[in-house]
Every structure is written in C-alpha cells, then in structure tokens.
Design a protein around this motif. Sequence first.
Motif: not given
Length: 429
Positions: A377-396
């Motif tokens: 859900a996180v690491i592979m999505r980052v390494l494949h360029g699909k995620v660059t920041t945490p979901p805004p809802l999580l921070g909220w």
Amino acid sequence: MALALAWLIAMTSGDETRVLSRTTCAIVGGGPAGLVLGLLLARAGIQVTVLEKHADFLRDFRGDTVHPSTLGLLDELGLFERFATLQQSHLTRVSVPGADGGQVVLADFSRLPLRHPYIAMVPQWDLLNLLADAAASEPSFTLLMEHPVTGVIRDGDRVVGVDYDSTVGPGRLSADLTIACDGRWSVVRQSADLPAREFPVGFDVWWYRVPSDSKGDDALLPRIGVRRAAVVIPREGYRQVAELRLKGADPGIRDRGIDVFRKESAELLPDLAVGLAGLSSMDDVKHLDVRVDRLQRWYAPGVLCIGDAAHAMSPVGGVGINLAVQDAVAAARLLARPLREGRLAHANSTRYLARVQRRRMIPTALLQRLQRVIHAAVIMRVLHGKVTTPPPLLGWVLERVPALTAIPAFLIGVGPCPERAPGWARRSS
C-alpha cells in the motif's frame, strides 16, 4: 555413553582430531535472541553454550533499535542501569512529511503507558557486549566466539548437536537441544531441512551513514521522493540512512558508481547533501536483500528455530529484533524446566518445542501481514511513482485524533504478544 564413545572414535583419524564436547542446550548465533536466551537459561541453572561465528560483535548496520518491551525486559533482568550508561539516542515519534509541508506524526511512543516510552538507538555491539557480560557471570554459561557452525549432528532423525569450525580446527558439540538463533541465512535451519513459506518482496535497502553536526532529534522521519524513499535515523554525530529502491537494482547502482549515488541521494535528502560527500566509495553503502519468510514448522526432534531463523522480517518498523527477543523469552520460559529435567533428550520431546511455536506464531504472522500491507500500500506505490505524499485524509484524522498514534506505537514498540521475564530470571538493579 556408547554413542559418545563411537563419535570420539569416528572423529579421530590420521592427523585430524575433532574435539568432542557436550552441553545441555547449544544456541547457534550470538545476536540479541541468542544471548538473551542463553542468559535466561543460565539463570535457570541449565548448562548452555552459545556459538558465535565472529570474533567480536563489531558490525555496522545491524539492527540498533531497542524497543520499549525490550527496555522493560532489561529492567526485569536487573540490567537497565548498565544499559542506561551506553551511548544512545531516543526516538519518541515516527513522522512523515505532509502534503502542506509540515509533518504528520504516525506513531507517538510517548503515549504508551510504559516506564520507557521510547525506542533507544544503541549500537548493537554495545547491547550484545552487555548481555554477554551479564551471562558470563552465570557458572553454567559458555560463549564460544569464532565458532561458526557448519551443520547439525544427527542420530537417526534426531538432531543431537552441531559441527563447527574454530581457530584450532573443526569440532562438534553434542546437546540435548540445539536452538537456531543464527538469522535469516541460518545454517541450522538449512541443515535441518525445515520447510519455509516465502513471501514476495519488491524492494531492498541500502544502508549508509552521513556525518552531521546536528543534535540528535527524537523523531524518525521517512523521506518520500519520485520513485525513491529513505528513512533517516538520528544518531549522535551522524545520521543513519536506509534508502529503499526496487529489488535487483544493486548491480546497476554499483556500476554507476559513488558519484551518481551521492547525486541521487542528495536529491532525496537535500539537507544531508554536504554530509553525503563523506561517502568515498560504494564500499560505504551496504546492501540488504530484504526477505520475508516463515517456517511452516519451527522445530524437529532435537532442534528449534527462533527469531529470523524461524521468520525473516522486513526492516519496516524495525520490529525484527524485538520479535526475536520475545521469542527467546518465551522459549526460555517454556523450555527451562524440561531442559533441566532432561526431558528434551528423548525422542518424544517435540511437544515441548511445539509449544514455543504455538505461543509465538500468531504475533509473528500478524506483524508479517502488517509489513506486507505496508509494502503493497505504501512502499511499492512510492517506488513505482504512484505516491509522493501521505494521503491528506490520514494527516487530517491524526491531527484531530492524535491519540490514534498510540496504536502503531504499540504495534512497533511492544507487539501483539509481549513476553515478560520468568520470575527465576529476574534480578534487581
């Protein structure tokens, strides 16, 4: 007695003499699990021998995290005051950069109702030296350094000890029980031919340290870039960096050389760009082949695997050492009495070993499952360029309900099935 004599005759021929010796419990591997287990069993009055392949404990980039549950164990064993004198830094939070440029606290250890609500960052060799020194005060404990185990000894289908090399030549050690604490590349595990289930992992880790004049922070801050990620661990005088890239990239990284590596790392870690100049060659960058697997059965007649020898963990959360130490505590509590009474020397002794697996299997499977979810859900999505920041809802959500940060802090720092030192092993400081 007849079996021992037959071994002695068989192992003495020509110019080569193999030394035969005996112990009640042979522990293979002098890491945290092996030394904690050896110390506990020795305090139960059991003759225990730990075989460590290296001449000392001085190795870089071993797990340096001592989690709250392990700190509590040191308290129970009467060792915390000595531990507190070691050079260390404390982590109380895990944060990630937020979409608005701020930080989102994912785990807050200070919210845990514990005596030591933090992760202590201590060079592992200091911790191991402390444990070895404490164990050495027990008359039934023996630590054999520079004794790499080469395989197990069998009597029929039962493991009855180990073969080893040493500076004076090969030898063998017979034992009622052999316990493998020798990590993910366990010689005992391979020699005992225990079947494992391996889970796919799509990334590896490259470890290096960067000099830094900044004072050690109390937060661990992962960094996320385009197809890149790193975790920066604050230490006194330097930063320890774990950089995540796709599995299989190591040959290409090393072919491109240190100049390209420094440039790429500086793009991800601009605040450490000056310190990155201290990386003089790719020899300063250590590659960790990340594996996640689990033995289907942790034991066979005469042998038991615990820690990474039974279940290789991902470095995510740094939970591997904590889990291995808890395995050791559970094994000591469940096996001390049958070892002392000689019941593990018999053919039907596997029921005692099965109790250790039953006790530790559920927390192991839960943490491995959690790691695999984070991988996907996180690491592979980052390494494949699909995620660059945490979901805004999580921070909220975490900003408005900060108490939720105690949940990941508990899973990382304590675990789903914490173990307490047996009463007979406890000491006052």
